[in-house]
Enzyme design. Structure first.
Site, PDB file in Angstrom:
ATOM      1  N   CYS A 171      63.892  27.769  57.308  1.00  0.00           N
ATOM      2  CA  CYS A 171      64.746  28.347  56.270  1.00  0.00           C
ATOM      3  C   CYS A 171      66.225  28.048  56.561  1.00  0.00           C
ATOM      4  O   CYS A 171      66.652  26.912  56.436  1.00  0.00           O
ATOM      5  CB  CYS A 171      64.459  29.834  56.106  1.00  0.00           C
ATOM      6  SG  CYS A 171      64.941  30.472  54.483  1.00  0.00           S
ATOM      7  N   HIS A 175      58.433  29.802  54.745  1.00  0.00           N
ATOM      8  CA  HIS A 175      58.188  30.614  55.947  1.00  0.00           C
ATOM      9  C   HIS A 175      56.753  30.418  56.433  1.00  0.00           C
ATOM     10  O   HIS A 175      55.829  31.044  55.913  1.00  0.00           O
ATOM     11  CB  HIS A 175      58.450  32.092  55.651  1.00  0.00           C
ATOM     12  CG  HIS A 175      59.905  32.431  55.585  1.00  0.00           C
ATOM     13  ND1 HIS A 175      60.594  32.986  56.637  1.00  0.00           N
ATOM     14  CD2 HIS A 175      60.812  32.252  54.604  1.00  0.00           C
ATOM     15  CE1 HIS A 175      61.865  33.149  56.313  1.00  0.00           C
ATOM     16  NE2 HIS A 175      62.023  32.707  55.068  1.00  0.00           N
ATOM     17  N   GLU A 195      55.311  31.502  59.035  1.00  0.00           N
ATOM     18  CA  GLU A 195      54.719  32.721  59.616  1.00  0.00           C
ATOM     19  C   GLU A 195      54.073  33.586  58.539  1.00  0.00           C
ATOM     20  O   GLU A 195      53.270  34.474  58.853  1.00  0.00           O
ATOM     21  CB  GLU A 195      55.769  33.514  60.388  1.00  0.00           C
ATOM     22  CG  GLU A 195      56.756  34.307  59.548  1.00  0.00           C
ATOM     23  CD  GLU A 195      57.810  33.474  58.855  1.00  0.00           C
ATOM     24  OE1 GLU A 195      58.561  34.037  58.040  1.00  0.00           O
ATOM     25  OE2 GLU A 195      57.890  32.253  59.117  1.00  0.00           O
TER      26      GLU A 195
END
Length: 360
Positions: free
Chosen positions: A243, A328, A330
């Site tokens: 990001c 993202h 994760e």
């Protein structure tokens, strides 16, 4: 009690305070999140620092707030806009209601707002300053936001260590999420989180096997002073940028960034991996993107693209061991289809085998 959401465009939306009414005005950049779930992760994601978040799904809060899905120690949003928020929580892990949690931290929430109309306005006119208030503002009143560097409000002030694995990853913190650290630890890494602004020599002294440039709030060009260190790290170690980290790595190598009209925020953004041809859904939260026409001469090539607007979602370098993603991996909140990015990064770290290489 009645409350009002006033946009810089002059539009005013009437609602009802679901938390205690604030004393005075609450200002922030207004943005929207399209996920049906994940409000706990959104509220505690440092990348939302000082923003007023509009949840587009009409019912928010029904499964409450638990004690395990926090992305940081506290919520970072300036305020919350919903159509309806449940006053109760229906989940066995819930410890608080959404209303009680926001009340505890003094974050105001307005309900019974026509969120569809608000989102249409943002999509047409772009993200803009807004104010949550107890009274309608005069038309001539201007809504101006404090211009500050938000990363300094959310990033670590001192190094912290997590895990005890075989691979030592130094995570440069611009506002990292807990789930990024957890994703590395569960893959056999020792993670040292260091403040942004730490010098290259200080990081080198920690003897990392790899570097992760974290997510964070704000305009990447507010952090131009970071770029020389970021470039040195990229030249010496396998590096993953996520990001804001993706944007900073791109700027450090000579690319440019620009602000989107209303950004990408949600858990349903389709992305193509140009290497495999695979399409997967991603979790995203950002206002800025790397400009495609600025990549010439940087050594960067596009690996991931957004299927909605064809913007860059990730890059690789033809010399350095660098991989970056705008989304993202994760996936908190969001689908977990992109977590293989961490596996690829760890494999690169293993292949490097602790060597420190300075490219010409």
């Amino acid at each position: 009690m009645k409350g009002y959401l006033q946009l810089k465009s002059g539009d005013c939306f009437h609602g009802k305070w679901l938390t205690d009414a604030p004393n005075g005005e609450v200002k922030g950049e207004i943005v929207f999140f399209t996920g049906m779930t994940g409000y706990q992760e959104v509220l505690t994601d440092p990348s939302y620092k000082d923003q007023i978040i509009v949840f587009t799904y009409p019912l928010i809060g029904n499964y409450g707030i638990n004690e395990v899905n926090f992305e940081s120690e506290k919520p970072h949003v300036a305020g919350v806009i919903v159509y309806e928020a449940k006053q109760t929580a229906y989940h066995y892990e819930a410890k608080f209601t959404l209303v009680d949690y926001l009340q505890k931290w003094g974050i105001p929430m307005l309900g019974h707002i026509d969120t569809r109309a608000v989102v249409k306005k943002i999509r047409n006119d772009g993200s803009m300053p807004a104010v949550m208030t107890n009274q309608i503002m005069e038309k001539e009143q201007q809504i101006e936001l404090l211009q500050d560097i938000k990363v300094s409000k959310v990033a670590s002030l001192r190094p912290q260590s997590y895990g005890d694995g075989d691979h030592h990853i130094v995570l440069v913190d611009y506002g990292t999420k807990h789930s990024i650290i957890k994703s590395l630890v569960k893959r056999g890494c020792k993670v040292t989180v260091v403040p942004n602004g730490m010098s290259f020599d200080e990081i080198q002294h920690l003897k990392p096997d790899g570097i992760l440039l974290s997510n964070g709030p704000g305009d990447p060009k507010d952090l131009m002073a970071e770029l020389p260190t970021v470039k040195k790290l990229i030249r010496h170690y396998p590096t993953l940028g996520i990001c804001l980290g993706h944007q900073l790595a791109s700027l450090a190598l000579g690319a440019n960034t620009k602000k989107l009209t209303f950004g990408h925020r949600g858990a349903n953004h389709p992305v193509t991996d140009l290497q495999s041809g695979r399409v997967f859904m991603t979790s995203q939260n950002h206002s800025y993107v790397v400009e495609q026409n600025s990549l010439k001469g940087t050594g960067l090539s596009v690996r991931f693209t957004n299927l909605h607007d064809q913007s860059i979602e990730g890059l690789e370098h033809n010399v350095y061991s660098l991989q970056t993603v705008q989304f993202h991996p994760e996936a908190h909140p969001g689908p977990g289809e992109s977590d293989y990015i961490f596996d690829e990064f760890i494999e690169t770290v293993k292949d490097n085998n602790g060597r420190v290489i300075a490219y010409a």
